[in-house]
Motif scaffolding. Structure first.
Motif, PDB file in Angstrom:
ATOM      1  N   PRO A 171       0.820  -1.220   0.000  1.00  0.00           N
ATOM      2  CA  PRO A 171       0.000   0.000   0.000  1.00  0.00           C
ATOM      3  C   PRO A 171       0.847   1.260   0.000  1.00  0.00           C
ATOM      4  N   ALA A 172       2.163   1.112   0.036  1.00  0.00           N
ATOM      5  CA  ALA A 172       3.025   2.289   0.144  1.00  0.00           C
ATOM      6  C   ALA A 172       3.488   2.804  -1.211  1.00  0.00           C
ATOM      7  N   ALA A 181       2.040   4.402  -3.676  1.00  0.00           N
ATOM      8  CA  ALA A 181       1.649   5.771  -4.018  1.00  0.00           C
ATOM      9  C   ALA A 181       2.443   6.776  -3.187  1.00  0.00           C
ATOM     10  N   THR A 182       2.679   6.427  -1.924  1.00  0.00           N
ATOM     11  CA  THR A 182       3.450   7.325  -1.059  1.00  0.00           C
ATOM     12  C   THR A 182       4.901   7.393  -1.520  1.00  0.00           C
ATOM     13  N   ARG A 203       5.938   7.015  -4.542  1.00  0.00           N
ATOM     14  CA  ARG A 203       5.932   7.833  -5.761  1.00  0.00           C
ATOM     15  C   ARG A 203       5.923   9.308  -5.399  1.00  0.00           C
ATOM     16  N   ASP A 204       5.018   9.691  -4.478  1.00  0.00           N
ATOM     17  CA  ASP A 204       4.903  11.103  -4.116  1.00  0.00           C
ATOM     18  C   ASP A 204       6.163  11.593  -3.405  1.00  0.00           C
TER      19      ASP A 204
END
Lengths: 174, 310
Positions: A62-63, A65-66, A68-69
């Protein structure tokens, strides 16, 4: 591309690599994404934008996207525009965790993974308890036991040391 | 006492910060294309609709069982098993996301249409806006769990079967499917061994745990044959070199299950396979009632807000 332009591009790329290499994992902040082996490549696209390639540890991580950001933000802080791409092949393995990453895990009280299983073809069913050469990251004892095959994140199992009695996380070998 | 009046400031609206693009809010729920930057070109000579439907089949298996396992959250016998099922569900959800996104990229025509301007990504349209008859999972993935023993039996059967499929799918001509399979093999190995150990522990535990395991085995086993019944889409995908014919992995799955049954001191159950409807079953969208209830729960929020931003 002229020689001068190429030199500028190389400098941007070097700065981008440095900035990307400093970004830490959101769930294991003692490690950088580079230490974890998740940061696969930093290149320059034809349009001059830096492209960062990352690969998921587990399919459901689940990490992502984090990560990436954090990469986009980290590079922006260094004055570099970047885009992040996912690469799926080859699949991530704990063997890609660097020696400095393993040392950082152990220093944080997390037992680093042993060598990942290497196999091709049918996978044998293991009905016995998992056999891993795990040492307590706190006291160094090898007298440890599994308390849970799954832990706080997809990549970890839970252990307990029989000597110092402390529980600890172990990064599962995959 | 002087009356203190409040000067409006940026903290008045507790929700204002949530509406920024800062991904640290709602950690982990930020939707991004799981295939961002991945080459999703359909290989030469492969029918895009066949590839997409095949991906939906494998994706729906994972999606539906993931939802079932998530229902154990806070309900498992102890905390370790609670975490275990949640972790297995998370791995399967990750596989489902990749497979549904791959299906959408191969054949956008199979993605449900939503009102113009809807921000819902393709993988979510497929997960939340298809009805049962369009959902392609095998029925083994959807049936109710009953108790913990039955859940263990189901995960063992499912992961033993899917692991063998993925072992062969690693050689798919579709690079995305091959990569999803290569990663999935590692995850499914862990799921299968976990379920296998519990299978033996329950069978060799108390009289009550053995009774429950045997009852679970008899409840799950009728859905076993469907796993190896080749659907036309699977056959076409296998012939095109992108998919795996499930009939071809049956012997290997049987060997693994026999090993677990042997260690547990049990025989294969003598129960009749659960028939389909006029020869059609889960892969055709013919499901048990359990799926409609599962979908109703899983899809209701997304359907109530087809233009919602999350």
């Amino acid at each position: 591309m002229s020689g001068a332009m190429e030199q500028v591009a190389q400098q941007v790329l070097e700065r981008a690599r440095t900035a990307a290499s400093a970004v830490v994992d959101p769930e294991l902040p003692v490690l950088t994404l580079a230490d974890l082996g998740v940061l696969r490549d930093v290149t320059l696209d034809d349009d001059g934008v830096v492209a960062v390639a990352i690969t998921p540890t587990y399919s459901g991580c689940p990490a992502m996207a984090t990560m990436r950001d954090d990469l986009v933000r980290g590079l922006a802080a260094a004055g570099i525009e970047a885009r992040v791409r996912v690469v799926l092949d080859p699949a991530w393995t704990t063997d890609w965790i660097t020696p400095s990453g393993r040392a950082a895990l152990a220093a944080a009280g997390i037992s680093p993974p042993g060598p990942a299983p290497r196999r091709t073809g049918p996978v044998p069913l293991r009905l016995g308890p998992p056999r891993r050469a795990v040492r307590c990251p706190l006291c160094g004892s090898a007298d440890v036991e599994v308390t849970s095959e799954f832990g706080s994140t997809a990549c970890k199992a839970l252990y307990r040391c029989r000597v110092c009695r402390e529980p600890f996380d172990h990064v599962k070998e995959i | 006492m002087p009356v203190r009046t409040h000067e409006p400031d940026e903290h008045d609206n507790a929700y204002a910060e949530l509406l920024t693009d800062d991904a640290r809010w709602a950690f982990g729920t930020d939707f991004t294309d799981p295939l961002a930057g991945v080459d999703t070109t359909v290989p030469d000579g492969v029918d895009p609709a066949t590839l997409a439907t095949y991906c939906l089949m494998l994706g729906d298996d994972a999606l539906v069982l993931s939802q079932r396992l998530a229902q154990w959250c806070s309900n498992a016998p102890d905390l370790e098993e609670d975490i275990a099922f949640a972790n297995i569900a998370l791995d399967l959800l990750g596989q489902a996301r990749l497979l549904l996104a791959r299906a959408a990229a191969a054949d956008p025509g199979q993605v449900p249409a939503l009102p113009a301007g809807s921000p819902v990504p393709d993988e979510d349209r497929l997960a939340f806006f298809r009805d049962g008859p369009q959902v392609r999972n095998v029925r083994l993935a959807e049936i109710d769990d009953g108790d913990f023993a039955q859940a263990v039996v189901r995960v063992l059967l499912f992961s033993a079967w899917r692991l063998e499929l993925f072992t062969d799918l690693v050689r798919s001509r579709d690079a995305v499917l091959a990569a999803v399979a290569a990663k999935g093999v590692k995850e499914l190995t862990y799921h299968r061994d976990f379920a296998g150990r519990w299978f033996v522990v329950l069978a060799r535990g108390t009289a009550e745990s053995r009774r429950r395991l045997v009852a679970g085995l008899e409840a799950v086993w009728p859905y076993r044959d469907e796993l190896f019944a080749t659907h036309g889409v699977e056959r076409a995908a296998a012939q095109a070199g992108v998919g795996v014919d499930p009939a071809g992995v049956e012997a290997r799955v049987e060997a693994v299950l026999d090993q677990a049954l042997g260690a547990a001191g049990l025989e294969r159950p003598d129960v009749r396979p659960r028939s389909g409807v006029q020869g059609k079953a889960g892969r055709d969208g013919r499901h048990t009632e359990a799926l409609s209830l599962l979908l109703a729960e899983m899809q209701s929020v997304a359907r109530a807000h087809p233009e919602g931003r999350w």
